[in-house]
Design a protein around this motif. Structure first.
Motif, PDB file in Angstrom:
ATOM      1  N   LYS A 155      13.450  25.498   5.714  1.00  0.00           N
ATOM      2  CA  LYS A 155      13.252  26.785   4.861  1.00  0.00           C
ATOM      3  C   LYS A 155      12.046  27.578   5.682  1.00  0.00           C
ATOM      4  O   LYS A 155      11.304  27.029   6.333  1.00  0.00           O
ATOM      5  N   ASN A 156      12.024  28.814   5.415  1.00  0.00           N
ATOM      6  CA  ASN A 156      10.942  29.729   6.082  1.00  0.00           C
ATOM      7  C   ASN A 156       9.617  29.724   5.347  1.00  0.00           C
ATOM      8  O   ASN A 156       8.587  29.935   6.170  1.00  0.00           O
ATOM      9  N   GLN A 160       7.364  29.490  11.610  1.00  0.00           N
ATOM     10  CA  GLN A 160       5.794  30.199  11.898  1.00  0.00           C
ATOM     11  C   GLN A 160       6.399  31.702  11.641  1.00  0.00           C
ATOM     12  O   GLN A 160       5.426  32.473  11.826  1.00  0.00           O
ATOM     13  N   GLU A 161       7.539  32.197  11.707  1.00  0.00           N
ATOM     14  CA  GLU A 161       7.647  33.681  11.509  1.00  0.00           C
ATOM     15  C   GLU A 161       7.050  34.489  10.303  1.00  0.00           C
ATOM     16  O   GLU A 161       6.315  35.380  10.573  1.00  0.00           O
ATOM     17  N   THR A 208       0.865  -1.409   0.096  1.00  0.00           N
ATOM     18  CA  THR A 208      -0.016  -0.135  -0.025  1.00  0.00           C
ATOM     19  C   THR A 208       0.865   1.374  -0.043  1.00  0.00           C
ATOM     20  O   THR A 208       1.582   1.490   0.994  1.00  0.00           O
ATOM     21  N   VAL A 209       0.923   2.122  -0.897  1.00  0.00           N
ATOM     22  CA  VAL A 209       1.581   3.359  -1.168  1.00  0.00           C
ATOM     23  C   VAL A 209       1.040   4.492  -0.442  1.00  0.00           C
ATOM     24  O   VAL A 209      -0.315   4.717  -0.832  1.00  0.00           O
ATOM     25  N   VAL A 210       1.395   5.190   0.582  1.00  0.00           N
ATOM     26  CA  VAL A 210       0.734   6.086   1.380  1.00  0.00           C
ATOM     27  C   VAL A 210       1.523   7.455   0.856  1.00  0.00           C
ATOM     28  O   VAL A 210       2.524   7.634   1.163  1.00  0.00           O
ATOM     29  N   PRO A 211       0.706   8.032   0.174  1.00  0.00           N
ATOM     30  CA  PRO A 211       1.399   9.375  -0.383  1.00  0.00           C
ATOM     31  C   PRO A 211       1.664  10.372   0.582  1.00  0.00           C
ATOM     32  O   PRO A 211       0.847  10.405   1.607  1.00  0.00           O
ATOM     33  N   GLU A 212       2.615  11.322   0.730  1.00  0.00           N
ATOM     34  CA  GLU A 212       3.063  12.126   1.680  1.00  0.00           C
ATOM     35  C   GLU A 212       3.031  13.576   0.677  1.00  0.00           C
ATOM     36  O   GLU A 212       3.978  13.630  -0.360  1.00  0.00           O
ATOM     37  N   ILE A 213       1.980  14.596   1.054  1.00  0.00           N
ATOM     38  CA  ILE A 213       2.183  15.953   0.212  1.00  0.00           C
ATOM     39  C   ILE A 213       2.268  16.907   1.511  1.00  0.00           C
ATOM     40  O   ILE A 213       1.326  17.230   2.250  1.00  0.00           O
ATOM     41  N   GLU A 214       3.530  17.355   1.601  1.00  0.00           N
ATOM     42  CA  GLU A 214       3.803  18.233   2.637  1.00  0.00           C
ATOM     43  C   GLU A 214       2.981  19.630   2.737  1.00  0.00           C
ATOM     44  O   GLU A 214       2.702  20.374   1.787  1.00  0.00           O
ATOM     45  N   MET A 215       2.526  19.915   3.666  1.00  0.00           N
ATOM     46  CA  MET A 215       1.600  21.005   4.274  1.00  0.00           C
ATOM     47  C   MET A 215       1.599  21.221   5.892  1.00  0.00           C
ATOM     48  O   MET A 215       1.564  20.363   6.412  1.00  0.00           O
ATOM     49  N   PRO A 216       1.692  22.564   6.118  1.00  0.00           N
ATOM     50  CA  PRO A 216       1.830  23.787   5.565  1.00  0.00           C
ATOM     51  C   PRO A 216       3.310  24.214   5.482  1.00  0.00           C
ATOM     52  O   PRO A 216       3.682  25.325   5.012  1.00  0.00           O
ATOM     53  N   GLU A 272     -10.126  36.400  14.046  1.00  0.00           N
ATOM     54  CA  GLU A 272     -11.369  35.836  13.577  1.00  0.00           C
ATOM     55  C   GLU A 272     -11.732  34.464  14.067  1.00  0.00           C
ATOM     56  O   GLU A 272     -12.849  34.293  14.365  1.00  0.00           O
ATOM     57  N   LYS A 273     -10.532  33.479  14.106  1.00  0.00           N
ATOM     58  CA  LYS A 273     -10.910  32.235  14.533  1.00  0.00           C
ATOM     59  C   LYS A 273     -10.551  32.014  15.882  1.00  0.00           C
ATOM     60  O   LYS A 273     -10.799  30.858  16.487  1.00  0.00           O
ATOM     61  N   GLY A 274     -10.102  33.042  16.692  1.00  0.00           N
ATOM     62  CA  GLY A 274      -9.857  32.882  18.123  1.00  0.00           C
ATOM     63  C   GLY A 274      -8.715  32.044  18.501  1.00  0.00           C
ATOM     64  O   GLY A 274      -8.740  31.252  19.365  1.00  0.00           O
ATOM     65  N   LEU A 275      -7.781  32.023  17.556  1.00  0.00           N
ATOM     66  CA  LEU A 275      -6.493  31.641  17.689  1.00  0.00           C
ATOM     67  C   LEU A 275      -5.301  32.316  18.333  1.00  0.00           C
ATOM     68  O   LEU A 275      -5.228  33.443  18.109  1.00  0.00           O
ATOM     69  N   ASN A 276      -4.838  31.819  19.332  1.00  0.00           N
ATOM     70  CA  ASN A 276      -3.906  32.554  20.184  1.00  0.00           C
ATOM     71  C   ASN A 276      -2.461  32.542  19.709  1.00  0.00           C
ATOM     72  O   ASN A 276      -1.567  33.395  20.442  1.00  0.00           O
ATOM     73  N   SER A 277      -2.159  31.830  18.798  1.00  0.00           N
ATOM     74  CA  SER A 277      -0.603  31.758  18.523  1.00  0.00           C
ATOM     75  C   SER A 277      -0.706  31.026  17.202  1.00  0.00           C
ATOM     76  O   SER A 277      -1.428  30.433  16.567  1.00  0.00           O
ATOM     77  N   ALA A 278       0.511  31.043  16.330  1.00  0.00           N
ATOM     78  CA  ALA A 278       0.963  30.466  15.032  1.00  0.00           C
ATOM     79  C   ALA A 278       0.621  28.890  15.386  1.00  0.00           C
ATOM     80  O   ALA A 278       0.368  28.229  14.111  1.00  0.00           O
ATOM     81  N   ALA A 279       1.044  28.505  16.587  1.00  0.00           N
ATOM     82  CA  ALA A 279       0.944  26.914  16.757  1.00  0.00           C
ATOM     83  C   ALA A 279      -0.385  26.475  16.826  1.00  0.00           C
ATOM     84  O   ALA A 279      -0.779  25.510  16.231  1.00  0.00           O
ATOM     85  N   GLU A 280      -1.382  27.424  17.282  1.00  0.00           N
ATOM     86  CA  GLU A 280      -2.795  27.099  17.143  1.00  0.00           C
ATOM     87  C   GLU A 280      -3.240  27.251  15.865  1.00  0.00           C
ATOM     88  O   GLU A 280      -4.186  26.348  15.182  1.00  0.00           O
TER      89      GLU A 280
END
Length: 308
Positions: free
Chosen positions: A49-50, A89-90, A12-20, A104-112
């Motif tokens: 990379k950045n 996340q810079e 079974t080939v599990v493809p990986e498409i990198e994001m974000p 708008e989404k109520g997110l407090n950090s780039a991690a969230e």
């Protein structure tokens, strides 16, 4: 045809498409996908990379879903890997568009924000009958020096049906993921990264990591001692990774993966108590002969001793 070929081989080939993150190539081709107005070239050097996709832009999210749709047409695997690792996340922190979206989404950090995006993609894949998988960066734990210490709020935790591929961090983080009920593929890099043996192929190459002796690779126990029975059940498999930054020819790759693949295969299929390295080494004569006959390797560039 490709799916039929792999199915006939019980693969079974599990493809990986990198994001974000790891998004430089796509952003170089389509600058509007990025989180800045900067036009970049495809990087030709190794490293983190950045560049990160601008996940606040609905056009970017649509683009990534379109890519996943095409991938799912090609690969029938129920699991689709989205990477999710090593996101710098810079650019998000410096983008007024992204900051507005987070508010708008109520997110407090780039991690969230990354967790929101990861769950957004997980939900999309689920709507298509698929399951999302990602490197253990998707859990939101701090794994890298360039990350800030951030606590992700309870309402923004990783989707419960995500599959976590554990590659870095300590056993406490592995156990934390198991306790939270995630299915885990254990690919701990200190035992399973095949590319760490590159200096055995190209003498003098400067590389940050020590080569992994074959006996150490064989000794890998993907289910650490002390795990409860339920935690043990959360470990559904192992991975051994071959990253290709310094592989000029396929023959070089073969010299790096053989006989390590055999060691990792036995680790994946054998109870740790039944493993015996000396027996394993003796059993390799048959396989070395087979690999030579198949022209994967030749008798001059492969052998057990050179990997010990």
């Amino acid at each position: 045809m490709y799916a039929i070929y792999t199915r006939n081989l019980h693969i079974t080939v599990v493809p990986e498409i990198e994001m974000p993150g790891h998004a430089s190539a796509a952003i170089a081709a389509y600058p509007w996908l990025g989180s800045t107005d900067e036009k970049i070239k495809v990087p030709c050097t190794f490293g983190v990379k950045n560049s990160a996709f601008n996940v606040a832009d609905p056009r970017t999210r649509t683009f990534l879903k379109d890519v996943l749709d095409e991938v799912m047409e090609l690969f029938p695997s129920r699991i689709i890997h989205i990477g999710g690792d090593e996101v710098r996340q810079e650019q998000w922190n410096n983008s007024s568009e992204v900051r507005t979206f987070m508010k708008e989404k109520g997110l407090n950090s780039a991690a969230e924000l990354q967790m929101w995006f990861t769950n957004h993609i997980a939900s999309y894949l689920k709507s298509k009958g698929r399951i999302m998988m990602g490197w253990n960066d998707i859990t939101g734990d701090k794994l890298h020096g360039y990350q800030s210490e951030v606590t992700i709020e309870a309402g923004n935790q990783l989707s419960e049906d995500a599959v976590v591929q554990f590659w870095t961090g300590n056993h406490d983080l592995l156990r934390k993921a198991a306790k939270r009920g995630y299915k885990i593929v254990n690919s701990y890099f200190k035992y399973t990264y095949l590319n760490f043996n590159h200096d055995r192929i190209t003498p003098g190459l400067e590389y940050d990591f020590e080569p992994i002796p074959l006996e150490k690779a064989y000794a890998f126990n993907p289910i650490p001692e002390g795990f409860t029975m339920q935690e043990q059940k959360q470990i559904i498999g192992i991975g051994c990774q071959m990253w290709g930054e310094w592989i000029p020819q396929v023959e070089d790759m073969y010299r790096m993966i053989y006989p390590y693949w055999a060691a990792h295969a036995e680790t994946g299929w054998t109870d740790n108590k039944r493993k015996n390295y000396n027996r394993f080494v003796r059993s390799m004569d048959y396989f070395l002969t087979r690999w030579i006959d198949k022209n994967y390797i030749n008798s001059h560039n492969i052998g057990i001793k050179q990997h010990q």
